[in-house]
Design a protein around this motif. Structure first.
Motif, PDB file in Angstrom:
ATOM      1  N   CYS A 183       0.820  -1.225   0.000  1.00  0.00           N
ATOM      2  CA  CYS A 183       0.000   0.000   0.000  1.00  0.00           C
ATOM      3  C   CYS A 183       0.850   1.270   0.000  1.00  0.00           C
ATOM      4  CB  CYS A 183      -0.940   0.005   1.190  1.00  0.00           C
ATOM      5  SG  CYS A 183      -2.267  -1.168   0.972  1.00  0.00           S
ATOM      6  N   THR A 190       0.291   5.103  -1.314  1.00  0.00           N
ATOM      7  CA  THR A 190       0.179   6.288  -0.449  1.00  0.00           C
ATOM      8  C   THR A 190       1.415   7.200  -0.538  1.00  0.00           C
ATOM      9  OG1 THR A 190       1.002   4.969   1.408  1.00  0.00           O
ATOM     10  CG2 THR A 190      -1.363   5.192   1.232  1.00  0.00           C
ATOM     11  N   THR A 237      -3.212  10.217   2.226  1.00  0.00           N
ATOM     12  CA  THR A 237      -4.158   9.100   2.389  1.00  0.00           C
ATOM     13  C   THR A 237      -3.586   8.136   3.433  1.00  0.00           C
ATOM     14  OG1 THR A 237      -3.047   7.929   0.595  1.00  0.00           O
ATOM     15  CG2 THR A 237      -5.048   9.162   0.020  1.00  0.00           C
ATOM     16  N   GLN A 238      -4.257   7.027   3.666  1.00  0.00           N
ATOM     17  CA  GLN A 238      -3.759   6.099   4.686  1.00  0.00           C
ATOM     18  C   GLN A 238      -3.914   4.645   4.251  1.00  0.00           C
ATOM     19  OE1 GLN A 238      -7.618   6.585   7.477  1.00  0.00           O
ATOM     20  NE2 GLN A 238      -6.162   5.078   8.250  1.00  0.00           N
ATOM     21  N   VAL A 245      -6.025   0.595   0.699  1.00  0.00           N
ATOM     22  CA  VAL A 245      -5.764   2.019   0.952  1.00  0.00           C
ATOM     23  C   VAL A 245      -7.124   2.676   1.146  1.00  0.00           C
ATOM     24  CG1 VAL A 245      -4.910   4.181  -0.061  1.00  0.00           C
ATOM     25  CG2 VAL A 245      -3.603   2.063  -0.341  1.00  0.00           C
TER      26      VAL A 245
END
Ligand code: PMP
Length: 460
Positions: free
Chosen positions: A386, A390, A401-402, A411
């Motif tokens: 991910c 990000t 974003t996270q 994500v």
């Protein structure tokens, strides 16, 4: 008299990581440095953060879902200043203020059905703790059921109904008789409830870790099972409530009324910690059933005037600025756009979204080269992939974003509900670019993230 604090804070702005490393959480600072998230934000307005170089960053994280009305909303700020200038008699404790009554009245008018008795808290986890206590006291049954992957906070009671191993470990034994069931599985739920000895089933209406949305018939089924077996239904809308999903409360999508609704995060516009447990008068009266028990559950700061005023102002903004409708409209634009990208990029395998709460699920590709890289990366570390999304979103596109949880390859975005079509399109264009790099083995994306794996392994 003007304070020196802001001047000093500006002076020491560049000491932020050093101070944090020394006095707060050095491991977190290492994480920020390794993934390049150490942008040192010095200001914020609406959906944008401003970093030390004056660059604007589109905030699709919103403080983990706190800033539904955007950051530093001027109206809430004005109301807070007015309350301070009015020198109100806050927290008298042996009296009650009109402000908490007014916010409770407003919440009761918004909450589904006859949910009208309000208890104010300082956080989400405190709301969950209270809700569990209310349910046990009102039913006389101590067993609790929760969902796999559930996140309800990290204090010990909430942790006992948390379905994530990484948070539970090293804390066990937790509360006894807490049973986990898969989300969206009515049969498993019935099997746990049918003994008639479960006080509460607690669930996030939309699960935050990974963004899992109830199947069409799930919540109605949950309601029926809870009614049949005398179990109270607690809906944790700490994250998905207050407009986030395109309805004021997520339960409204399925027309289901929980017995206890827990909210927090967005309620004060991000200014003052606050939360609320909203339940029926009947359940409340079973807990507070005599004058001696008027403080059967209580706290010191829950009803403080600043939090209450911020809550009133925030709800006013959500309604006046039509933010619930905006969340639905812009949310759909983003979900549709992401699904179009999923048709073109094989590793984006699923888009789970409702309003402005969306998870992008990634999965193993079929093409040979990508597949080998995917496997290698996952062997190094389950959570690395991910970062390939990000990190460039922030680095190249200035969008925060996270990662949606451990080992999920998801994500997540939780933007303020105030974002515009332009913001949505900017994000979709950035995603197109980032996905294109991730699907190319010749570009730098895979190398960057493998290097990251090596660095994290070395510094562990
Ligand atoms: N419930 C849910 C659904 C949450 O998302 C969170 C926080 N992420 C909590 C409870 C706990 O809230 P807090 O961090 O304010 O204790």
């Amino acid at each position: 008299m003007s304070s020196e604090i802001i001047r000093k804070v500006k002076e020491r702005s560049a000491d932020n990581y050093g101070l944090h490393r020394q006095y707060i959480n050095p491991q977190f600072v290492r994480v920020l440095e390794v993934i390049g998230f150490n942008r040192n934000y010095v200001g914020a307005e609406g959906a944008y953060l401003i970093d030390k170089n004056g660059k604007e960053v589109l905030d699709f994280l919103a403080g983990f879902g706190v800033y539904n009305i955007g950051r530093n909303h001027p109206y809430v700020a004005e109301v807070l200043k007015e309350v301070m200038e009015a020198k109100t008699a806050s927290l008298v404790q042996m009296d009650v203020s009109p402000m908490c009554g007014m916010l409770a009245e407003k919440l009761a008018s918004l909450a589904p059905g006859d949910l009208e008795a309000v208890f104010f808290t300082n956080s989400g986890t405190e709301g969950v703790e209270g809700a569990l206590k209310f349910a046990r006291q009102a039913t006389g049954k101590h067993k609790l059921v929760h969902c796999d992957h559930a996140f309800h906070g990290l204090t010990l009671g909430s942790l006992s109904v948390n379905g994530n191993r990484e948070f539970r470990e090293r804390n066990e034994p937790l509360l006894p008789d807490c049973i986990s069931v898969p989300f969206n599985d009515l049969e498993a739920l019935e099997n746990t409830l049918k003994g008639g000895d479960v006080g509460a089933f607690i669930l996030e209406t939309v699960q935050g870790k990974g963004v899992f949305i109830p199947d069409e018939a799930y919540l109605k089924g949950v309601r029926e099972l809870c009614d049949r077996y005398g179990t109270l239904l607690i809906a944790d809308e700490v994250q998905c409530g207050l407009g986030r999903t395109g309805k004021m409360f997520a339960v409204n999508h399925w027309d289901v009324k929980p017995d206890i609704l827990v909210i927090s995060k967005a309620l004060s516009g991000g200014y003052i910690p606050v939360g609320a447990i909203i339940t029926t008068r009947d359940i409340h009266s079973k807990v507070f059933d005599s004058m001696e028990r008027c403080f059967a559950h209580s706290n010191t700061f829950g009803q403080n005037d600043l939090a209450m005023a911020a809550g009133l102002a925030t709800l006013e903004i959500i309604e006046k600025e039509n933010l619930v409708e905006n969340a639905e409209r812009i949310g759909n634009r983003i979900i549709d756009g992401l699904r179009e990208l999923a048709n073109r990029y094989e590793m984006l395998t699923e888009v789970r979204g409702i309003g402005l709460m969306t998870g992008m699920q990634f999965g193993e590709p079929k093409s040979m080269g990508l597949k080998a890289s995917w496997k290698l990366l996952h062997k190094m570390n389950e959570d690395l992939f991910c970062q390939m999304i990000t990190m460039p979103l922030l680095d190249r596109h200035d969008i925060l974003t996270q990662v949606a949880g451990h080992g999920l390859d998801t994500v997540k975005i939780l933007p303020p509900l105030t974002i515009t079509e332009e913001d949505a399109d900017k994000f979709l264009e950035a995603m197109d670019d980032v996905l294109k790099s991730a699907h190319s083995l010749t570009g730098s994306a895979w190398k960057t993230v493998k290097d990251l794996g090596v660095r994290t392994a070395k510094t562990a």
